[in-house]
Design a protein around this motif. Structure first.
Motif, PDB file in Angstrom:
ATOM      1  N   SER A 124      12.416   1.422   3.837  1.00 33.06           N
ATOM      2  CA  SER A 124      13.622   1.579   4.643  1.00 33.06           C
ATOM      3  C   SER A 124      14.594   0.463   4.302  1.00 33.06           C
ATOM      4  O   SER A 124      14.194  -0.631   3.929  1.00 33.06           O
ATOM      5  CB  SER A 124      13.282   1.537   6.131  1.00 33.06           C
ATOM      6  N   PHE A 125      15.877   0.755   4.474  1.00 31.86           N
ATOM      7  CA  PHE A 125      16.945  -0.172   4.133  1.00 31.86           C
ATOM      8  C   PHE A 125      17.821  -0.374   5.364  1.00 31.86           C
ATOM      9  O   PHE A 125      18.279   0.606   5.959  1.00 31.86           O
ATOM     10  CB  PHE A 125      17.810   0.397   3.006  1.00 31.86           C
ATOM     11  N   VAL A 126      18.061  -1.638   5.740  1.00 31.48           N
ATOM     12  CA  VAL A 126      18.926  -1.935   6.885  1.00 31.48           C
ATOM     13  C   VAL A 126      19.891  -3.036   6.466  1.00 31.48           C
ATOM     14  O   VAL A 126      19.475  -4.079   5.959  1.00 31.48           O
ATOM     15  CB  VAL A 126      18.113  -2.369   8.121  1.00 31.48           C
ATOM     16  N   LEU A 160      10.900   9.672   4.225  1.00 35.57           N
ATOM     17  CA  LEU A 160      10.980  10.382   2.954  1.00 35.57           C
ATOM     18  C   LEU A 160      11.101   9.433   1.770  1.00 35.57           C
ATOM     19  O   LEU A 160      11.635   8.332   1.893  1.00 35.57           O
ATOM     20  CB  LEU A 160      12.186  11.326   2.970  1.00 35.57           C
ATOM     21  N   ARG A 161      10.640   9.885   0.605  1.00 37.05           N
ATOM     22  CA  ARG A 161      10.828   9.122  -0.632  1.00 37.05           C
ATOM     23  C   ARG A 161      12.321   9.048  -0.924  1.00 37.05           C
ATOM     24  O   ARG A 161      13.042  10.020  -0.728  1.00 37.05           O
ATOM     25  CB  ARG A 161      10.101   9.828  -1.783  1.00 37.05           C
ATOM     26  N   LYS A 162      12.769   7.881  -1.378  1.00 32.44           N
ATOM     27  CA  LYS A 162      14.190   7.677  -1.651  1.00 32.44           C
ATOM     28  C   LYS A 162      14.420   7.616  -3.163  1.00 32.44           C
ATOM     29  O   LYS A 162      13.709   6.917  -3.876  1.00 32.44           O
ATOM     30  CB  LYS A 162      14.682   6.379  -1.016  1.00 32.44           C
ATOM     31  N   SER A 163      15.442   8.319  -3.624  1.00 33.29           N
ATOM     32  CA  SER A 163      15.789   8.287  -5.042  1.00 33.29           C
ATOM     33  C   SER A 163      16.753   7.128  -5.302  1.00 33.29           C
ATOM     34  O   SER A 163      17.361   6.582  -4.381  1.00 33.29           O
ATOM     35  CB  SER A 163      16.459   9.600  -5.462  1.00 33.29           C
ATOM     36  N   ARG A 164      16.887   6.770  -6.565  1.00 35.96           N
ATOM     37  CA  ARG A 164      17.838   5.708  -6.930  1.00 35.96           C
ATOM     38  C   ARG A 164      19.245   6.080  -6.468  1.00 35.96           C
ATOM     39  O   ARG A 164      19.966   5.253  -5.917  1.00 35.96           O
ATOM     40  CB  ARG A 164      17.805   5.494  -8.442  1.00 35.96           C
ATOM     41  N   GLU A 165      19.629   7.333  -6.681  1.00 35.18           N
ATOM     42  CA  GLU A 165      20.964   7.787  -6.289  1.00 35.18           C
ATOM     43  C   GLU A 165      21.173   7.644  -4.775  1.00 35.18           C
ATOM     44  O   GLU A 165      22.220   7.175  -4.327  1.00 35.18           O
ATOM     45  CB  GLU A 165      21.169   9.244  -6.723  1.00 35.18           C
ATOM     46  N   TRP A 222       0.800  -1.223   0.000  1.00 33.03           N
ATOM     47  CA  TRP A 222       0.000   0.000   0.000  1.00 33.03           C
ATOM     48  C   TRP A 222       0.836   1.278   0.000  1.00 33.03           C
ATOM     49  O   TRP A 222       0.313   2.379  -0.079  1.00 33.03           O
ATOM     50  CB  TRP A 222      -0.932   0.014   1.208  1.00 33.03           C
ATOM     51  N   CYS A 223       2.146   1.148   0.058  1.00 26.39           N
ATOM     52  CA  CYS A 223       3.060   2.292   0.216  1.00 26.39           C
ATOM     53  C   CYS A 223       3.431   2.898  -1.140  1.00 26.39           C
ATOM     54  O   CYS A 223       4.109   2.251  -1.944  1.00 26.39           O
ATOM     55  CB  CYS A 223       4.299   1.810   0.966  1.00 26.39           C
ATOM     56  N   GLY A 224       2.988   4.131  -1.378  1.00 29.54           N
ATOM     57  CA  GLY A 224       3.293   4.809  -2.639  1.00 29.54           C
ATOM     58  C   GLY A 224       4.772   5.004  -2.891  1.00 29.54           C
ATOM     59  O   GLY A 224       5.256   4.818  -4.012  1.00 29.54           O
ATOM     60  N   ASP A 225       5.522   5.386  -1.860  1.00 25.49           N
ATOM     61  CA  ASP A 225       6.957   5.597  -2.029  1.00 25.49           C
ATOM     62  C   ASP A 225       7.690   4.276  -2.277  1.00 25.49           C
ATOM     63  O   ASP A 225       8.762   4.258  -2.886  1.00 25.49           O
ATOM     64  CB  ASP A 225       7.548   6.311  -0.810  1.00 25.49           C
ATOM     65  N   CYS A 226       7.111   3.164  -1.803  1.00 25.85           N
ATOM     66  CA  CYS A 226       7.688   1.840  -2.078  1.00 25.85           C
ATOM     67  C   CYS A 226       7.484   1.488  -3.552  1.00 25.85           C
ATOM     68  O   CYS A 226       8.392   0.969  -4.205  1.00 25.85           O
ATOM     69  CB  CYS A 226       7.038   0.770  -1.199  1.00 25.85           C
TER      70      CYS A 226
END
Length: 114
Positions: free
Chosen positions: A74-76, A91-96, A28-32
């Motif tokens: 999120s990335f761990v 926050l939305r994460k960019s590829r960079e 359901w996560c748009g930023d995902c």
């Protein structure tokens, strides 16, 4: 990217001696969904250095709380069951930004596995 759908699967994945980066997401996560189109290329770029696993926060029970995941995606990064570094915020994460984080995770991993 391997999908983790239970706490036992998550526990096994992070116990690996290889650098493993858990990507915490939800359907359901748009930023995902925003990162989905480019993540296969990112995964391929880092395939020699690390393993990416997708963790669906709605399917893994208490893992998100235990890992203090306050926003997604999120990335761990983990190795041998220990957290090395994290990229966790709302926050939305960019590829960079994702690639910069993964490179930092590789550098930290290499520092402790020399």
């Amino acid at each position: 990217m391997e999908k983790i759908t239970s706490k036992p699967e998550f526990d096994v994945a992070i116990q690996s001696p290889r650098l493993t980066v858990a990507v915490f997401k939800a359907d359901w996560c748009g930023d995902c969904k925003y990162i989905d189109p480019f993540m296969p290329e990112v995964e391929e770029k880092f395939a020699r250095e690390l393993k990416l696993v997708e963790v669906d926060v709605d399917q893994v029970g208490t893992v998100s709380e235990e890992q203090n995941i306050l926003g997604i995606p999120s990335f761990v990064a983990y190795t041998d069951g220990r957290e090395l570094v994290r990229y966790v915020n709302k926050l939305r994460k960019s590829r960079e930004e994702i690639e910069q984080f993964l490179q930092r995770a590789v550098e930290v991993y290499n520092t402790i596995h020399k």
